[in-house]
Design an enzyme around this catalytic site. Structure first.
Site, short mmCIF file in Angstrom:
data_model
loop_
_atom_site.label_atom_id
_atom_site.label_comp_id
_atom_site.label_asym_id
_atom_site.label_seq_id
_atom_site.Cartn_x
_atom_site.Cartn_y
_atom_site.Cartn_z
N ASP A 1 87.56 -3.16 46.19
CA ASP A 1 86.91 -3.30 44.89
C ASP A 1 87.71 -2.70 43.74
O ASP A 1 87.43 -2.99 42.58
CB ASP A 1 85.51 -2.66 44.93
CG ASP A 1 84.59 -3.40 45.86
OD1 ASP A 1 84.61 -4.64 45.84
OD2 ASP A 1 83.86 -2.75 46.63
N HIS B 1 86.34 4.62 52.02
CA HIS B 1 85.85 3.55 52.89
C HIS B 1 85.38 4.14 54.20
O HIS B 1 85.95 5.13 54.68
CB HIS B 1 86.95 2.52 53.16
CG HIS B 1 86.42 1.22 53.62
ND1 HIS B 1 86.12 0.96 54.94
CD2 HIS B 1 86.11 0.10 52.94
CE1 HIS B 1 85.65 -0.27 55.04
NE2 HIS B 1 85.62 -0.82 53.85
N1 CMC Z 1 84.99 9.50 45.22
C1 CMC Z 1 84.99 10.82 45.46
N2 CMC Z 1 84.77 11.34 46.69
C2 CMC Z 1 84.56 10.48 47.69
C3 CMC Z 1 84.57 9.08 47.49
C4 CMC Z 1 84.80 8.61 46.19
N3 CMC Z 1 84.80 7.31 45.95
N4 CMC Z 1 84.34 8.48 48.67
C5 CMC Z 1 84.20 9.44 49.58
N5 CMC Z 1 84.32 10.65 48.98
C6 CMC Z 1 84.25 11.95 49.64
C7 CMC Z 1 82.81 12.40 49.75
O1 CMC Z 1 82.39 13.15 48.66
C8 CMC Z 1 82.86 13.21 51.01
O2 CMC Z 1 83.42 14.46 50.70
P1 CMC Z 1 82.85 15.81 51.37
O3 CMC Z 1 83.06 15.60 52.84
O4 CMC Z 1 83.68 16.86 50.74
O5 CMC Z 1 81.39 15.83 50.99
C9 CMC Z 1 83.89 12.50 51.88
O6 CMC Z 1 84.73 11.81 50.96
C10 CMC Z 1 83.28 11.50 52.85
O7 CMC Z 1 82.41 10.64 52.11
P2 CMC Z 1 81.16 9.90 52.74
O8 CMC Z 1 80.31 9.40 51.63
O9 CMC Z 1 80.50 10.74 53.77
O10 CMC Z 1 81.87 8.72 53.48
P3 CMC Z 1 81.20 7.35 53.82
O11 CMC Z 1 81.96 6.78 54.94
O12 CMC Z 1 79.75 7.47 54.00
O13 CMC Z 1 81.45 6.57 52.45
C11 CMC Z 1 81.77 4.97 50.85
C12 CMC Z 1 82.07 5.39 52.29
C13 CMC Z 1 82.45 3.63 50.61
C14 CMC Z 1 80.27 4.81 50.67
C15 CMC Z 1 82.32 6.04 49.87
O14 CMC Z 1 83.70 6.20 50.04
C16 CMC Z 1 81.98 5.72 48.42
O15 CMC Z 1 80.88 6.04 47.96
N6 CMC Z 1 82.93 5.07 47.68
C17 CMC Z 1 82.65 4.65 46.33
C18 CMC Z 1 81.92 3.32 46.34
C19 CMC Z 1 82.81 2.18 46.72
O16 CMC Z 1 83.92 2.06 46.25
N7 CMC Z 1 82.29 1.32 47.60
C20 CMC Z 1 83.01 0.12 48.06
C21 CMC Z 1 83.31 0.24 49.51
S1 CMC Z 1 84.53 -0.90 50.13
C22 CMC Z 1 84.10 -2.49 49.70
C23 CMC Z 1 82.73 -2.89 50.03
O17 CMC Z 1 82.25 -2.69 51.12
O18 CMC Z 1 82.10 -3.44 49.15
#
Ligand code: CMC
Length: 400
Positions: free
Chosen positions: A337, A286
């Site tokens: 989710d 998140h």
């Molecule tokens: N699985 C594996 N690695 C992850 C995940 C995940 N779900 N989420 C984050 N990471 C890792 C990512 O690879 C990165 O690692 P590194 O720094 O080694 O490259 C690190 O954590 C930071 O990730 P980020 O994408 O830069 O973080 P963000 O704040 O941009 O991402 C997010 C937030 C929600 C987009 C992401 O966690 C994600 O893609 N999650 C899966 C999709 C998901 O479940 N979305 C629902 C979000 S909550 C409810 C809603 O809003 O609908």
């Protein structure tokens, strides 16, 4: 993380010249993805991502989930206080009275291809509602409140009608005497839900109603801030929620759980393989929470109860082992989710409808944000850093 930050000229990360009246050149702040940027004030919700706290207008989410209904939360978001009995009865009656769709919107749904993405169908139908609302372009606070109510009342009817029509069934008219949860489950399934299913679904609606300046709410407020109308703004918000990094994640979670179920692997091995393949595990991570999402805590308990009650223990066991493995391996926790997907699955809801249910609930938060936006509007207009070429000269077209 893709965040970059460059600052000129103050260089300390604060937007010192945010006041509109300032004539001095604005310091330029660059944060890709707007991470950590505070774009506006809001009284609607507060998230402490370090301790895992979520508050709607002063009330802790756990307290609301245990002691209120979706309609009480809708009232809280729109009006700023919990309703008394008479106020709640009035709101329920208003929602019930507004639940039916204009016949032309039902016709729109009848012409949607049966393999359409449910969020695309919902986006189209919500947009079409505007055409049959004589108040669509009335910007008065009274009309905006009535539209918020209408949108919240009609979204469940659209989702259920779309689902029945694509299955070759007739859309059912709302019963107009029950809660949103009850009427939606009735219109979807063709039979009235039991008290337990209604309450479980109602709690899900409470949990999804509001969540600060998330991507879809921000998208909606950006549209609203141009002084466009409420229908345009929520149509845009639906488009944002559809994405798998946002609300669309709940569908991806269910696909992942079913893939695990078929794989014969242990949940731990399944996660390890995904991480080794550098795949994202949907339902985890998140932008704001760096610990367990408090909504996931409540939903996890619901999965436990439902899976025992329905003899489908695997969904709880998979979820907990996946959660433990992700925490150990990546220090990443489940978001809303992750466990909501198994709850909807055990309630018998088709997987591809999951994000529409998120929409059904979030309609209250979006519309409350729009009302708030318009109470002290300022155009939302950030900038981009130009990284393209300069000094090119146009070559006449027949010489290119
Ligand atoms: N699985 C594996 N690695 C992850 C995940 C995940 N779900 N989420 C984050 N990471 C890792 C990512 O690879 C990165 O690692 P590194 O720094 O080694 O490259 C690190 O954590 C930071 O990730 P980020 O994408 O830069 O973080 P963000 O704040 O941009 O991402 C997010 C937030 C929600 C987009 C992401 O966690 C994600 O893609 N999650 C899966 C999709 C998901 O479940 N979305 C629902 C979000 S909550 C409810 C809603 O809003 O609908």
């Amino acid at each position: 993380m893709a965040t970059q930050e460059t600052l000129t000229p103050s260089g300390d990360g604060t937007d010192k010249a945010a006041k509109p009246a300032d004539k001095a050149p604005l310091p330029v702040i660059k944060r890709v993805g707007l991470e950590g940027v505070v774009a506006l004030d809001s009284v609607l919700s507060f998230i402490d991502g370090q301790v895992g706290e979520l508050i709607y207008h002063g009330y802790d989410i756990k307290d609301l989930a245990e002691n209120t209904t979706f309609e009480e939360v809708a009232y809280l978001l729109w009006k700023g206080s919990l309703p008394n009995r008479a106020q709640l009865d009035e709101l329920n009656a208003q929602l019930q009275a507004e639940r039916e769709l204009p016949p032309m919107v039902l016709d729109v749904l009848r012409s949607v291809p049966e393999d359409a993405h449910p969020m695309a169908a919902l986006r189209t139908a919500v947009s079409a509602l505007a055409l049959f609302d004589s108040e669509a372009d009335d910007p008065s606070p009274e009309a905006n409140y009535r539209k918020a109510l209408r949108l919240t009342a009609r979204t469940p009817t659209i989702i259920a009608a779309f689902d029945r029509l694509r299955k070759g069934k007739e859309a059912l008219a709302p019963l107009k005497r029950n809660s949103t949860a009850h009427d939606f489950l009735y219109m979807l399934n063709g039979e009235e839900p039991g008290t337990a299913a209604e309450r479980t679904f109602d709690v899900c609606l409470v949990l999804h109603a509001e969540h600060g300046l998330n991507a879809s709410t921000f998208a909606g407020r950006v549209i609203g801030a141009t002084l466009s109308d409420m229908y345009s703004a929520v149509t845009g918000a639906i488009g944002a929620l559809k994405g798998p990094l946002h609300g669309g994640a709940n569908v991806e979670v269910m696909k992942t759980l079913l893939e695990l179920d078929r794989s014969g692997k242990s949940p731990e091995q399944f996660i390890l393989d995904k991480l080794a393949a550098k795949e994202r595990v949907m339902g985890f991570g998140h932008r704001v929470y760096k610990t367990l999402d408090p909504r996931a805590v409540i939903l996890r308990e619901m999965v436990q109860d439902l899976s025992e009650e329905r003899g489908q223990r695997q969904w709880y066991d998979y979820g907990v082992e996946m959660m433990n493995t992700m925490e150990r391996e990546k220090g990443i926790y489940p978001n809303v989710d992750f466990f909501s997907a198994s709850v909807y699955h055990m309630l018998g809801i088709d997987m591809d409808l999951f994000t529409t249910i998120f929409t059904l609930s979030r309609m209250t938060g979006w519309t409350a944000h729009l009302i708030e936006q318009w109470s002290a509007n300022r155009l939302i207009r950030p900038r981009s850093e130009y990284t393209g070429p300069r000094n090119l000269k146009v070559v006449p077209i027949n010489q290119r």
